[in-house]
Design a protein around this motif. Structure first.
Motif, mmCIF file in Angstrom:
data_model
loop_
_atom_site.group_PDB
_atom_site.id
_atom_site.type_symbol
_atom_site.label_atom_id
_atom_site.label_comp_id
_atom_site.label_asym_id
_atom_site.label_seq_id
_atom_site.Cartn_x
_atom_site.Cartn_y
_atom_site.Cartn_z
ATOM 1 N N CYS A 17 0.802 -1.221 0.000
ATOM 2 C CA CYS A 17 0.000 0.000 0.000
ATOM 3 C C CYS A 17 0.838 1.276 0.000
ATOM 4 O O CYS A 17 0.318 2.353 -0.229
ATOM 5 C CB CYS A 17 -0.978 0.014 1.169
ATOM 6 N N GLY A 18 2.123 1.189 0.278
ATOM 7 C CA GLY A 18 2.981 2.370 0.228
ATOM 8 C C GLY A 18 3.061 3.148 1.529
ATOM 9 O O GLY A 18 3.695 4.197 1.580
ATOM 10 N N LEU A 19 2.412 2.674 2.569
ATOM 11 C CA LEU A 19 2.512 3.358 3.849
ATOM 12 C C LEU A 19 3.893 3.136 4.447
ATOM 13 O O LEU A 19 4.459 2.056 4.363
ATOM 14 C CB LEU A 19 1.449 2.837 4.825
ATOM 15 N N ARG A 20 4.432 4.206 5.032
ATOM 16 C CA ARG A 20 5.703 4.086 5.740
ATOM 17 C C ARG A 20 5.691 5.069 6.895
ATOM 18 O O ARG A 20 4.992 6.084 6.847
ATOM 19 C CB ARG A 20 6.877 4.318 4.814
ATOM 20 N N PRO A 21 6.469 4.805 7.930
ATOM 21 C CA PRO A 21 6.448 5.673 9.102
ATOM 22 C C PRO A 21 6.951 7.078 8.779
ATOM 23 O O PRO A 21 7.953 7.246 8.086
ATOM 24 C CB PRO A 21 7.388 4.994 10.088
ATOM 25 N N LEU A 22 6.267 8.078 9.279
ATOM 26 C CA LEU A 22 6.662 9.466 9.064
ATOM 27 C C LEU A 22 7.979 9.767 9.768
ATOM 28 O O LEU A 22 8.827 10.460 9.239
ATOM 29 C CB LEU A 22 5.560 10.395 9.574
ATOM 30 N N GLY A 29 16.288 10.817 12.207
ATOM 31 C CA GLY A 29 15.678 10.773 10.880
ATOM 32 C C GLY A 29 15.517 12.161 10.289
ATOM 33 O O GLY A 29 15.632 13.187 10.977
ATOM 34 N N THR A 30 15.234 12.203 9.002
ATOM 35 C CA THR A 30 15.111 13.468 8.282
ATOM 36 C C THR A 30 14.027 14.366 8.859
ATOM 37 O O THR A 30 14.245 15.561 9.069
ATOM 38 C CB THR A 30 14.813 13.202 6.797
ATOM 39 N N VAL A 31 12.856 13.816 9.122
ATOM 40 C CA VAL A 31 11.741 14.629 9.616
ATOM 41 C C VAL A 31 12.057 15.199 10.995
ATOM 42 O O VAL A 31 11.903 16.399 11.232
ATOM 43 C CB VAL A 31 10.428 13.817 9.636
ATOM 44 N N ASP A 114 2.706 27.352 2.950
ATOM 45 C CA ASP A 114 1.767 28.387 3.361
ATOM 46 C C ASP A 114 0.423 27.703 3.554
ATOM 47 O O ASP A 114 -0.180 27.239 2.578
ATOM 48 C CB ASP A 114 1.686 29.483 2.292
ATOM 49 N N ALA A 115 -0.030 27.610 4.787
ATOM 50 C CA ALA A 115 -1.247 26.847 5.057
ATOM 51 C C ALA A 115 -2.000 27.444 6.247
ATOM 52 O O ALA A 115 -1.558 28.424 6.849
ATOM 53 C CB ALA A 115 -0.895 25.390 5.330
ATOM 54 N N ALA A 116 -3.120 26.837 6.568
ATOM 55 C CA ALA A 116 -3.950 27.275 7.691
ATOM 56 C C ALA A 116 -4.406 26.062 8.484
ATOM 57 O O ALA A 116 -4.491 24.953 7.964
ATOM 58 C CB ALA A 116 -5.156 28.060 7.184
ATOM 59 N N VAL A 155 3.486 20.267 8.718
ATOM 60 C CA VAL A 155 4.894 20.561 8.427
ATOM 61 C C VAL A 155 5.692 19.263 8.298
ATOM 62 O O VAL A 155 6.511 19.119 7.385
ATOM 63 C CB VAL A 155 5.500 21.495 9.497
ATOM 64 N N ALA A 156 5.459 18.304 9.181
ATOM 65 C CA ALA A 156 6.160 17.020 9.110
ATOM 66 C C ALA A 156 5.837 16.297 7.804
ATOM 67 O O ALA A 156 6.723 15.715 7.170
ATOM 68 C CB ALA A 156 5.793 16.150 10.305
ATOM 69 N N THR A 157 4.583 16.336 7.372
ATOM 70 C CA THR A 157 4.190 15.715 6.106
ATOM 71 C C THR A 157 4.872 16.409 4.937
ATOM 72 O O THR A 157 5.349 15.753 4.006
ATOM 73 C CB THR A 157 2.654 15.766 5.945
ATOM 74 N N TYR A 158 4.942 17.740 4.994
ATOM 75 C CA TYR A 158 5.634 18.491 3.936
ATOM 76 C C TYR A 158 7.105 18.087 3.868
ATOM 77 O O TYR A 158 7.639 17.846 2.780
ATOM 78 C CB TYR A 158 5.515 20.001 4.177
ATOM 79 N N VAL A 159 7.759 18.016 5.016
ATOM 80 C CA VAL A 159 9.181 17.649 5.061
ATOM 81 C C VAL A 159 9.392 16.249 4.500
ATOM 82 O O VAL A 159 10.322 16.009 3.724
ATOM 83 C CB VAL A 159 9.726 17.750 6.506
ATOM 84 N N ASP A 160 8.513 15.332 4.870
ATOM 85 C CA ASP A 160 8.628 13.957 4.377
ATOM 86 C C ASP A 160 8.461 13.894 2.863
ATOM 87 O O ASP A 160 9.235 13.232 2.173
ATOM 88 C CB ASP A 160 7.596 13.065 5.067
#
Length: 167
Positions: A17-22, A29-31, A114-116, A155-160
């Protein structure tokens, strides 16, 4: 054997399914290392103080890493009366906390994200003014935590995603 077959099929389906830990790689880790390199800018007002503290706690800002990014946040905090009693006093309020935020790369000043984010809470207005003010403050504290969680997740999702795109 018949019971194991559905489990095997489910395991194979989920593995593709492509899921992987954030936060893969833990604190190195990078995040995690990128989030620690984010400085949270000053935010105005009581709500800003609460939000700033919540964000610094979540981002682990300034813990031995060089600051490479700045998170700029502007808040909109409103309380609106909803229910009205026979004597025209307010019986129910809704407190809304909205945050507009930008993740800025300090090396070149570009806006990376840039988000809310936002949330709201219901408050019962009781006969005691002290109890109503305490409920409003408690709602603001909870909302600050909820919105800070939303900002951290985004932000963590963006970085990943940026890290995956760079590979």
């Amino acid at each position: 054997m018949k019971r194991l077959l559905p489990l095997a099929v489910a395991a194979l389906a989920l593995s593709g399914c492509g899921l992987r830990p954030l936060y893969s790689g833990g604190s190195t880790g990078t995040v995690a290392t990128t989030l620690a390199a984010v400085d949270v800018g000053a935010i105005e007002g009581k709500a800003g103080w609460l939000m700033g503290n919540a964000l610094r706690d979540r981002f682990h800002s300034g813990q031995g890493t060089t600051v490479r990014y700045r998170l700029e946040v502007k808040l909109d905090d409103k309380i609106i009366g909803l229910g009205i009693r026979r004597d025209d006093s307010i019986s129910r309020e809704r407190r809304t906390l909205r945050a507009r935020y930008q993740l800025v790369d300090l090396s070149n000043g570009s806006v990376l994200l840039d988000a809310a984010a936002g949330s709201d809470a219901g408050i019962d207005s009781v006969g005691s003014e002290y109890a109503t003010i305490a409920a409003e403050n408690s709602a603001l504290e909870r909302l600050s935590q909820i919105v800070a969680d939303q900002i951290l997740t985004r932000v963590a999702t963006y970085v990943d995603h940026a890290d995956r795109a760079a590979r």
